[in-house]
Design an enzyme around this catalytic site. Structure first.
Site, PDB file in Angstrom:
ATOM      1  N   HIS A  93     -16.421 -10.854   5.338  1.00 44.72           N
ATOM      2  CA  HIS A  93     -15.328 -11.165   6.269  1.00 44.72           C
ATOM      3  C   HIS A  93     -15.385 -12.660   6.593  1.00 44.72           C
ATOM      4  O   HIS A  93     -16.477 -13.245   6.631  1.00 44.72           O
ATOM      5  CB  HIS A  93     -15.480 -10.326   7.543  1.00 44.72           C
ATOM      6  CG  HIS A  93     -14.261 -10.383   8.405  1.00 44.72           C
ATOM      7  ND1 HIS A  93     -13.991 -11.451   9.236  1.00 44.72           N
ATOM      8  CD2 HIS A  93     -13.215  -9.526   8.536  1.00 44.72           C
ATOM      9  CE1 HIS A  93     -12.838 -11.231   9.848  1.00 44.72           C
ATOM     10  NE2 HIS A  93     -12.344 -10.079   9.445  1.00 44.72           N
ATOM     11  N   GLU A 141      -7.354 -12.096   3.424  1.00 40.01           N
ATOM     12  CA  GLU A 141      -7.052 -12.461   4.813  1.00 40.01           C
ATOM     13  C   GLU A 141      -7.114 -13.983   4.959  1.00 40.01           C
ATOM     14  O   GLU A 141      -8.214 -14.547   5.020  1.00 40.01           O
ATOM     15  CB  GLU A 141      -8.091 -11.880   5.770  1.00 40.01           C
ATOM     16  CG  GLU A 141      -8.133 -10.376   5.841  1.00 40.01           C
ATOM     17  CD  GLU A 141      -8.858  -9.890   7.107  1.00 40.01           C
ATOM     18  OE1 GLU A 141      -8.350  -8.975   7.734  1.00 40.01           O
ATOM     19  OE2 GLU A 141      -9.918 -10.451   7.465  1.00 40.01           O
TER      20      GLU A 141
END
Ligand code: G3P
Length: 223
Positions: A93, A141
């Site tokens: 992430h 993302e």
């Protein structure tokens, strides 16, 4: 991973401190049952076992450390995640980045342990590199849109289109998911139209006044 999927990353927002993480997971489970669709949650690491033991929806860890069990302090090895009952792990992430060799090691080890892997990447080319590691799914993302309420599907549709194209070229069987700034039914619908097979959402749900209503809104766009 059952596609299409909505994954709720709870991060460590104060709204899910302690048992509130389980409450959000329970609300998510109820919506998942009502709609008959796959919704997963990624609770804070400290709540992983509590959540995994009390809901039937998929539970993901928010991350793992590239270490074997042993003389380590403050690390989270994959074996310890697996043992909580979690079914998968989010890796790389933007808020918890990994070196490529560590990421490769973790994806491979998770596979051997029977854990699903959702590998995040900030852009299309990194997503393609992530796909080469053969994770369960890749999530693109753009970091600058995370937590802004400016949806990737509206602000940077080209990022999604390019990611889908490149990942398909590397391995057409790996699903592409997207996240960052997703807030509404329309944001999710648009992401699907652009070729994604799910969305990864945090703030819009965790910070919503009515968790059930917001999860329902976003999930219906994938239904
Ligand atoms: O993991 C999902 C996350 O990074 C997106 O965050 O708050 O923009 O939905 P948010």
């Amino acid at each position: 991973m059952k596609i299409p999927i909505l994954i709720i990353n709870m991060k460590v927002y104060p709204e899910v401190l302690g048992r509130r993480a389980l409450e959000l997971a329970k609300v998510t489970e109820a919506v998942s049952r009502e709609l008959g669709m796959s919704i997963a949650v990624a609770p804070p690491t400290t709540e992983l076992r509590l959540v995994a033991e009390n809901v039937e929806i998929p539970v993901y860890a928010q991350g793992a450390d590239p270490v074997e069990p042993g003389a380590r302090t403050g690390h989270v090895p994959l074996e310890f995640i697996k043992e909580t009952g979690a079914s998968g792990v989010i890796l790389n992430h933007s808020e918890n980045r990994l070196l490529l060799n560590d990421l490769g090691w973790l994806v491979n080890r998770a596979k051997n342990l029977g854990l699903e892997t959702l590998v995040c990447a900030p852009d299309p080319y990194t997503s393609a590199a992530a796909a080469a590691l053969e994770p369960t799914a890749v999530a693109v993302e753009p970091p600058e849109l995370i937590g802004t309420g400016k949806a990737v599907s509206r602000e940077k549709p080209d990022v999604i289109v390019k990611t889908v194209e490149l990942v398909k070229r590397v391995n057409p069987s790996i699903p592409v998911i997207t996240g960052a700034g997703i807030e509404s039914y329309e944001d999710v619908k648009r992401a699907v139209e652009l070729g994604t097979q799910g969305v990864l959402v945090a703030s819009a749900i965790v910070k919503a006044r009515d968790w059930r209503q917001k999860i329902m809104e976003l999930a219906k766009a994938l239904h």
